[in-house]
Design a protein around this motif. Structure first.
Motif, short mmCIF file in Angstrom:
data_model
loop_
_atom_site.label_atom_id
_atom_site.label_comp_id
_atom_site.label_asym_id
_atom_site.label_seq_id
_atom_site.Cartn_x
_atom_site.Cartn_y
_atom_site.Cartn_z
N GLY A 1 -11.17 9.29 0.19
CA GLY A 1 -10.13 8.74 -0.67
C GLY A 1 -8.99 8.09 0.10
N GLU A 2 -7.98 7.65 -0.64
CA GLU A 2 -6.94 6.81 -0.07
C GLU A 2 -6.10 7.49 1.00
OE1 GLU A 2 -4.92 5.16 -3.55
OE2 GLU A 2 -5.99 3.28 -3.14
N THR A 3 -5.85 8.79 0.89
CA THR A 3 -5.08 9.44 1.95
C THR A 3 -5.87 9.47 3.26
OG1 THR A 3 -5.81 11.57 1.03
CG2 THR A 3 -3.58 10.84 0.48
N TRP A 4 -7.19 9.63 3.15
CA TRP A 4 -8.00 9.61 4.35
C TRP A 4 -8.04 8.21 4.96
CZ3 TRP A 4 -9.35 12.72 7.94
CH2 TRP A 4 -10.37 12.37 8.84
N TYR A 5 -8.16 7.20 4.12
CA TYR A 5 -8.15 5.84 4.62
C TYR A 5 -6.82 5.54 5.31
CZ TYR A 5 -11.73 5.48 0.90
OH TYR A 5 -12.80 5.68 0.06
N THR A 6 -5.74 6.04 4.74
CA THR A 6 -4.41 5.85 5.33
C THR A 6 -4.34 6.46 6.73
OG1 THR A 6 -3.31 5.79 3.18
CG2 THR A 6 -1.94 6.34 5.08
N LEU A 7 -4.88 7.67 6.87
CA LEU A 7 -4.87 8.32 8.18
C LEU A 7 -5.71 7.53 9.18
CD1 LEU A 7 -4.04 10.60 10.02
CD2 LEU A 7 -5.92 11.99 9.08
N GLU A 8 -6.83 7.01 8.74
CA GLU A 8 -7.66 6.21 9.63
C GLU A 8 -6.89 4.97 10.12
OE1 GLU A 8 -11.57 6.48 10.18
OE2 GLU A 8 -10.60 8.42 10.24
N VAL A 9 -6.16 4.34 9.22
CA VAL A 9 -5.36 3.17 9.61
C VAL A 9 -4.27 3.59 10.60
CG1 VAL A 9 -3.73 1.41 8.81
CG2 VAL A 9 -5.77 1.90 7.48
N ALA A 10 -3.59 4.70 10.30
CA ALA A 10 -2.49 5.16 11.14
C ALA A 10 -2.96 5.47 12.56
CB ALA A 10 -1.82 6.39 10.52
N LEU A 11 -4.07 6.16 12.67
CA LEU A 11 -4.60 6.50 13.99
C LEU A 11 -5.01 5.24 14.76
CD1 LEU A 11 -6.77 9.65 13.18
CD2 LEU A 11 -4.51 9.59 14.26
N TYR B 1 0.83 -1.19 0.00
CA TYR B 1 0.00 0.00 0.00
C TYR B 1 0.87 1.25 0.00
CZ TYR B 1 -4.28 2.62 0.61
OH TYR B 1 -5.35 3.46 0.40
N PRO B 2 0.58 2.22 -0.87
CA PRO B 2 1.44 3.40 -0.99
C PRO B 2 1.23 4.47 0.06
CG PRO B 2 -0.36 3.57 -2.54
CD PRO B 2 -0.49 2.21 -1.88
N GLY B 3 0.06 4.49 0.71
CA GLY B 3 -0.23 5.54 1.68
C GLY B 3 0.65 5.45 2.91
N CYS B 4 1.12 6.59 3.38
CA CYS B 4 1.99 6.62 4.56
C CYS B 4 1.93 8.00 5.19
CB CYS B 4 3.43 6.28 4.17
SG CYS B 4 4.17 7.42 2.97
N VAL B 5 2.50 8.11 6.37
CA VAL B 5 2.66 9.40 7.04
C VAL B 5 4.05 9.92 6.71
CG1 VAL B 5 2.78 10.58 9.27
CG2 VAL B 5 1.07 8.78 8.89
N ILE B 6 4.14 11.18 6.36
CA ILE B 6 5.41 11.79 5.95
C ILE B 6 5.73 12.95 6.89
CG2 ILE B 6 6.68 12.88 4.07
CD1 ILE B 6 4.63 11.60 2.14
N VAL B 7 6.94 12.96 7.41
CA VAL B 7 7.38 14.02 8.32
C VAL B 7 8.74 14.55 7.87
CG1 VAL B 7 6.14 13.02 10.27
CG2 VAL B 7 8.55 12.40 9.89
N PRO B 8 9.10 15.77 8.25
CA PRO B 8 10.45 16.26 7.95
C PRO B 8 11.49 15.35 8.58
CG PRO B 8 9.03 18.06 8.67
CD PRO B 8 8.28 16.79 8.94
N GLU B 9 12.62 15.22 7.94
CA GLU B 9 13.68 14.36 8.46
C GLU B 9 14.09 14.76 9.87
OE1 GLU B 9 17.28 12.46 6.14
OE2 GLU B 9 17.81 14.47 6.80
N THR C 1 7.38 7.67 15.64
CA THR C 1 6.38 6.60 15.62
C THR C 1 5.01 7.21 15.45
OG1 THR C 1 5.89 6.60 18.00
CG2 THR C 1 7.82 5.31 17.28
N LEU C 2 4.04 6.39 15.11
CA LEU C 2 2.67 6.89 14.95
C LEU C 2 2.12 7.45 16.26
CD1 LEU C 2 1.22 4.09 12.66
CD2 LEU C 2 1.91 6.39 11.97
N ALA C 3 2.53 6.87 17.38
CA ALA C 3 2.06 7.37 18.67
C ALA C 3 2.48 8.81 18.91
CB ALA C 3 2.58 6.47 19.79
N ASP C 4 3.61 9.22 18.30
CA ASP C 4 4.10 10.59 18.45
C ASP C 4 3.20 11.61 17.77
OD1 ASP C 4 6.31 9.66 19.86
OD2 ASP C 4 7.53 9.45 18.05
N ILE D 1 6.58 7.07 7.60
CA ILE D 1 6.19 6.15 8.67
C ILE D 1 5.01 5.33 8.15
CG2 ILE D 1 5.41 5.93 11.05
CD1 ILE D 1 6.52 8.74 11.57
N ALA D 2 5.15 4.03 8.14
CA ALA D 2 4.09 3.15 7.65
C ALA D 2 2.85 3.30 8.51
CB ALA D 2 4.56 1.70 7.65
#
Length: 346
Positions: free
Chosen positions: A159-169, A129-137, A143-146, A221-222
């Motif tokens: 759409g897919e970015t929203w679904y990705t956020l739902e999974v991440a949370l 799956y291509p969706g992920c969380v992206i942060v500055p280096e 981690t997702l908890a952060d 971050i996956a």
């Protein structure tokens, strides 16, 4: 025609880039040349009685598997490619019969099917799956908890970015109330680079690569160790499948052959894309496109043992369970068999 949540998301792309999809696909190419190629491709794919494979709005190296399959004679002579018009919804042409097969997220197709559209995935494309969380280096988010208490940018709540956020949370044990969500449209790069958000949700094979290419170093971050979603796939309608199963099976098998060519030859992928994106005559743009091709190849064949082009009903079943549990499905009840009928020849 029923308007799905995905259609409304895709319509936003008319004022931005693309996804698709596969969002921000347009960033692989620039300006006039890409737009001209898109118009030419769209015109070439309409009319006649052949099978038309629909691609999203802007030609890009991410679609090179299909360009390579067409150029290499993998498809039957009646098959053509068509990039959507900028004002079209993702599934509009498919439902209208202008296209017979479309490259789209199986998750987005399932949501559309649950809202009354007779869509079914018949072949795979992205196996990871291509969706992920992206942060500055430099971010202290590791981690997702952060993400708790932080501001996260997303194109919209569909759409897919929203679904990705739902999974991440859910993976992090967080709720929407634990974070601040900003709907930023397709301005992820500017929002992240400018510090307007702490993180964005995007795609590993285009957003993350292109933001880095434009000078902002990032980390991904996956959303989960095993994301319960199925991304870019080959989607048709139930009616067309019933009447043209063999023709579709041939097109899916040919597309998978193009995917294998793409993964094995990223330079060839860039060369094939030059017909559609003339900006790639520029060496810098060609090098950038090659990076996107390499990142996309990791989604198409994440492991040496991956069966390129495969589609697994058990993964679609898990996806339906997740989407339903998050309240993302419509009133039409779905099973994996309703929206998944793999046609890839062994």
């Amino acid at each position: 025609m029923t308007t799905t949540p995905d259609v409304s998301r895709r319509s936003l792309l008319a004022g931005g880039a693309t996804a698709g999809a596969l969002a921000l696909l347009a960033a692989c190419s620039s300006g006039t040349a890409a737009k001209s190629a898109a118009s030419a491709s769209t015109s070439a794919g309409t009319g006649g009685s052949g099978l038309v494979i629909g691609l999203t709005y802007t030609p890009t190296v991410q679609f090179a598997p299909f360009y390579m399959a067409l150029a290499g004679g993998k498809y039957a002579s009646s098959v053509s490619l068509r990039h959507h018009g900028a004002q079209e919804g993702q599934f509009d042409a498919l439902l209208a019969g202008t296209e017979q097969l479309v490259v789209a997220g199986a998750d987005e197709a399932a949501v559309a099917a649950s809202n009354g559209n007779g869509l079914v995935a018949v072949g795979g494309f992205y196996q990871a799956y291509p969706g992920c969380v992206i942060v500055p280096e430099s971010s202290d988010i590791t981690t997702l908890a952060d993400l708790k208490g932080r501001t996260i940018g997303t194109p919209g709540r569909t759409g897919e970015t929203w679904y990705t956020l739902e999974v991440a949370l859910k993976t992090a044990g967080l709720t929407e109330d634990d974070v601040t969500i900003q709907e930023i449209g397709f301005t992820q790069q500017a929002a992240l680079a400018g510090g307007k958000v702490d993180a964005i949700v995007g795609y590993s094979n285009n957003d993350a690569v292109q933001i880095a290419q434009n000078g902002t170093k990032v980390r991904t971050i996956a959303a989960a160790a095993d994301v319960p979603l199925v991304g870019a796939s080959l989607v048709t309608t139930r009616d067309y499948l019933a009447a043209h199963r063999e023709e579709l099976a041939d097109a899916v098998t040919a597309s998978a052959a193009g995917m294998a060519l793409f993964v094995d030859d990223p330079d060839g992928a860039v060369t094939a894309t030059k017909k559609y994106v003339t900006d790639l005559a520029d060496s810098t743009q060609a090098a950038n496109a090659r990076e996107v091709a390499l990142a996309t190849g990791k989604l198409i064949r994440p492991e040496d043992s991956t069966v390129v082009g495969s589609l697994r009903s058990e993964e679609v079943g898990a996806m339906i369970t997740f989407l339903g549990g998050q309240g993302l499905l419509g009133s039409t009840s779905l099973t994996a068999d309703d929206v998944c009928d793999p046609l890839l020849s062994a």
